[in-house]
Design an enzyme around this catalytic site. Sequence first.
Site, PDB file in Angstrom:
ATOM      1  N   THR A 176      33.694  17.692   9.518  1.00  5.95           N
ATOM      2  CA  THR A 176      32.944  16.720  10.344  1.00  5.95           C
ATOM      3  C   THR A 176      33.861  15.543  10.584  1.00  5.95           C
ATOM      4  OG1 THR A 176      30.638  17.214   9.748  1.00  5.95           O
ATOM      5  CG2 THR A 176      31.082  14.925  10.211  1.00  5.95           C
ATOM      6  N   ARG A 204      20.635  25.976  13.378  1.00  6.55           N
ATOM      7  CA  ARG A 204      20.675  25.041  12.248  1.00  6.55           C
ATOM      8  C   ARG A 204      21.204  23.673  12.730  1.00  6.55           C
ATOM      9  NH1 ARG A 204      24.863  21.810   9.730  1.00  6.55           N
ATOM     10  NH2 ARG A 204      24.159  21.357   7.628  1.00  6.55           N
ATOM     11  N   VAL A 205      20.512  22.624  12.343  1.00  7.12           N
ATOM     12  CA  VAL A 205      20.962  21.270  12.672  1.00  7.12           C
ATOM     13  C   VAL A 205      21.179  20.511  11.370  1.00  7.12           C
ATOM     14  CG1 VAL A 205      20.340  19.096  13.787  1.00  7.12           C
ATOM     15  CG2 VAL A 205      19.728  21.264  14.873  1.00  7.12           C
ATOM     16  N   GLY A 206      22.331  19.880  11.249  1.00 14.70           N
ATOM     17  CA  GLY A 206      22.640  19.132  10.027  1.00 14.70           C
ATOM     18  C   GLY A 206      22.294  17.655  10.158  1.00 14.70           C
ATOM     19  N   THR A 227      29.758  12.702   5.598  1.00 13.01           N
ATOM     20  CA  THR A 227      30.227  14.090   5.636  1.00 13.01           C
ATOM     21  C   THR A 227      29.861  14.793   4.332  1.00 13.01           C
ATOM     22  OG1 THR A 227      32.120  15.561   5.814  1.00 13.01           O
ATOM     23  CG2 THR A 227      32.568  13.377   4.913  1.00 13.01           C
ATOM     24  N   GLY A 228      29.483  16.059   4.468  1.00 12.08           N
ATOM     25  CA  GLY A 228      29.037  16.840   3.320  1.00 12.08           C
ATOM     26  C   GLY A 228      27.849  17.686   3.745  1.00 12.08           C
ATOM     27  N   GLY A 230      24.804  18.825   5.066  1.00 14.89           N
ATOM     28  CA  GLY A 230      23.865  17.988   5.802  1.00 14.89           C
ATOM     29  C   GLY A 230      22.430  18.050   5.318  1.00 14.89           C
TER      30      GLY A 230
HETATM   31  N1  ASP Z   1      27.469  17.085   7.534  1.00 17.06           N
HETATM   32  C1  ASP Z   1      27.874  18.225   8.307  1.00 17.06           C
HETATM   33  C2  ASP Z   1      26.701  19.109   8.543  1.00 17.06           C
HETATM   34  O1  ASP Z   1      25.964  19.364   7.604  1.00 17.06           O
HETATM   35  C3  ASP Z   1      28.955  19.027   7.705  1.00 17.06           C
HETATM   36  C4  ASP Z   1      30.023  18.273   6.980  1.00 17.06           C
HETATM   37  O2  ASP Z   1      30.128  17.056   7.074  1.00 17.06           O
HETATM   38  O3  ASP Z   1      30.818  18.892   6.306  1.00 17.06           O
HETATM   39  O4  ASP Z   1      26.543  19.607   9.623  1.00 17.06           O
END
Ligand code: ASP
Length: 317
Positions: A176, A204-206, A227-228, A230
């Site tokens: 991200t 899928r929506v994060g 980020t991580g 979601g």
């Molecule tokens: N936060 C993003 C999502 O879940 C993915 C990520 O940041 O690694 O879509």
Amino acid sequence: MANLALGLHGGCGTLDRSLMSEDDWAESRQHIAQALRAGWAVLKADGRAIDAVQATIMVLEDSPHFNAGYGAALTENFDHELDASIMDGATLDAGAVTSIKRVRNPIQAARAVLEGGKAVLLTGAAADQFAEQAGLTMVEPDYFTTQRRIEAVKSLKQRALTGTIAKASEAEKHGTVGAVARDSQGHLAAGTSTGGFNNKPLGRVGDSPIIGAGTYAKDGVCAVSCTGQGEIFIRRVAAYDVAARMIYGGQSLKQASDILVHETLASHGIGAGMIVLGAQGNPLAPYNTLGMYRGWIGTDGRMTVATHHDLYELGDA
Ligand code: ASP
């Protein structure tokens, strides 16, 4: 006059050094520096924080090294569903798109939604159509696809079959990009753009396009891009929680963002990171993994970029 500041992240995770060559790592740092310079040029010209955020993210979207725009993660069907959001801390205006497939720079689509003023969040084909009507550059969906992401989805599917999915590196799974900025008027802004995670289920929506979860900005308080995984950021309303801790709990930006990353989100056993910026001072980039693509230009105008633990000081921006 407020101190100018700009920060970005390009995703967190184990960032396994062996997955890319040293040249690739160096190139990813160069692209981080380019992105910072693009945003900084806006701020130096007395431009708006929200324009700086957009300019910064567009460079990262155009780079294959990050999971957004060109080189974004693929769905379980080997196609793309891209998410982005942007928020103006001065007005609390916000715009976001989910599951778009044809806009070259999804952050521009989010901005167009904000400017359109009729919705905060548009989704799917209607969002693509809205962006096209707004005059944005459209591409064929396979523009976003890189061999590296195809291999990553294949490997994740293989791991699912062999029961080794837990061993997949964070970089194989997600990423991200995001940015935060403070302009000469003291206004804050934040934005985030992503392909989600590799092999994600269709539809899928994060958190990245969800205002308050992956992105938040409020003048006088903070600007946040996350980020991580979601799902956890949505459930924890993570980006807004940083602001709420500061507003209602009197915490500093550092306390609030450290608690989110190292305690609240970490308690779910996930890798998490953020780029955050306050009403004054420099961006902070807390993360609880082995690495996070990140960079910032502080109030002294000096640039720092990093992928893993080591910081690269690049001097005056
Ligand atoms: N936060 C993003 C999502 O879940 C993915 C990520 O940041 O690694 O879509």
